[in-house]
Design an enzyme around this catalytic site. Sequence first.
Site, PDB file in Angstrom:
ATOM      1  N   HIS A  36      36.149  56.294  27.456  1.00 26.81           N
ATOM      2  CA  HIS A  36      34.879  56.506  28.163  1.00 26.81           C
ATOM      3  C   HIS A  36      33.741  56.713  27.162  1.00 26.81           C
ATOM      4  O   HIS A  36      32.648  56.168  27.314  1.00 26.81           O
ATOM      5  CB  HIS A  36      34.953  57.772  29.026  1.00 26.81           C
ATOM      6  CG  HIS A  36      35.971  57.730  30.125  1.00 26.81           C
ATOM      7  ND1 HIS A  36      37.105  58.499  30.119  1.00 26.81           N
ATOM      8  CD2 HIS A  36      36.023  57.015  31.269  1.00 26.81           C
ATOM      9  CE1 HIS A  36      37.805  58.283  31.217  1.00 26.81           C
ATOM     10  NE2 HIS A  36      37.185  57.365  31.940  1.00 26.81           N
ATOM     11  N   GLY A 146      35.053  48.968  30.192  1.00 28.20           N
ATOM     12  CA  GLY A 146      36.137  48.797  29.235  1.00 28.20           C
ATOM     13  C   GLY A 146      37.055  47.662  29.631  1.00 28.20           C
ATOM     14  O   GLY A 146      37.325  47.450  30.821  1.00 28.20           O
ATOM     15  N   GLN A 152      38.873  44.520  36.617  1.00 29.90           N
ATOM     16  CA  GLN A 152      37.639  45.129  37.122  1.00 29.90           C
ATOM     17  C   GLN A 152      36.422  44.511  36.429  1.00 29.90           C
ATOM     18  O   GLN A 152      35.439  44.151  37.093  1.00 29.90           O
ATOM     19  CB  GLN A 152      37.685  46.640  36.879  1.00 29.90           C
ATOM     20  CG  GLN A 152      36.410  47.361  37.201  1.00 29.90           C
ATOM     21  CD  GLN A 152      36.586  48.867  37.128  1.00 29.90           C
ATOM     22  OE1 GLN A 152      36.931  49.502  38.112  1.00 29.90           O
ATOM     23  NE2 GLN A 152      36.374  49.443  35.959  1.00 29.90           N
ATOM     24  N   LYS A 183      44.441  54.669  26.042  1.00 30.67           N
ATOM     25  CA  LYS A 183      43.988  55.964  26.565  1.00 30.67           C
ATOM     26  C   LYS A 183      43.668  55.813  28.033  1.00 30.67           C
ATOM     27  O   LYS A 183      43.085  54.816  28.456  1.00 30.67           O
ATOM     28  CB  LYS A 183      42.752  56.436  25.798  1.00 30.67           C
ATOM     29  CG  LYS A 183      43.079  56.799  24.365  1.00 30.67           C
ATOM     30  CD  LYS A 183      42.073  57.777  23.790  1.00 30.67           C
ATOM     31  CE  LYS A 183      42.437  58.053  22.343  1.00 30.67           C
ATOM     32  NZ  LYS A 183      42.358  59.459  21.982  1.00 30.67           N
TER      33      LYS A 183
END
Length: 286
Positions: A36, A146, A152, A183
């Site tokens: 993030h 990401g 997505q 992660k």
Amino acid sequence: MQIIRSVKEMQQLMLQLGNENSIGFVATMGYFHEGHLSLMKESVNENDKTITSIFVNPLQFGANEDLDRYPRDLENDSRAAEEAGVDILFVPEAIDMYPSKMTLEIITNRRTNVMCGKSRPGHFEGVATVLIKLFNIVRPDKTYFGIKDAQQASIVQALINDLNFPIELVTLPIVREPDGLAKSSRNVNLTVQERQEAIWLHKALDQGRQFVIDGNFIPAMIVKEVNKMIDDKISGTVDYVELLSYPELEPVTDTGNHFILAAAVQFSQARLIDNLIFDSEGNLTR
Ligand code: AMP
């Protein structure tokens, strides 16, 4: 850093702020990690103001999924976002985002009949709906996603193109743990044993890519081998392994330039995803 909880207040603030500043936007579900933060830092570098949202969107969770178990830690997230240079943290309540049942519904025609879209019916319609709302509230110039969630990202690009949002999509590579595990906020829901097994997701995908590097670009064989490798090493169940063109997410043909080898695994309390994107010679391109 300002924390805004009201949709109306956010919308009014952004109408003013966006007039004089370039706006970068990072949409998240919180419980921040380096993945993030890499998006926020890139946005801070490239824009006058960076907005990050935290919203665990009920619309994108299926009935038996982990909406209630999804980890939350606003205090820690606020500190991390501020350190990353975020200007505004937008944390709306579900009741404010969806005050009543929606009259309109988003339907996706392509890119969602494979991978997570196939396993999680309605998921990407929920994602698209909330992003349309967030884009309208925040009105960013650039938005950062990401490649961890490559399907997505592919759908966000389609949404921007199809609905003429004046927004540039920036995608950033997967941030991994030292042992290769991507992660994820959901990694905290792995048992100690599952955490050890989970490294095989990335290892097996990389073995799959090795077939391409060696000149054996045979999708059915690669998918089968990767599936078997993961299945042999983990106590969870393999949800899917797929090799498709990227970003179209169509079956691999001779015409594709970029390909995605992706997998999803269901552990006892966490579903993990991972992928690699490469060219026809197996060179990583993301
Ligand atoms: P989430 O909070 O899981 O909805 O993720 C918010 C954004 O962070 C999405 O654009 C994700 O793709 C991105 N993201 C999540 N994990 C990673 C990671 N390991 N590396 C890079 N980006 C990530």
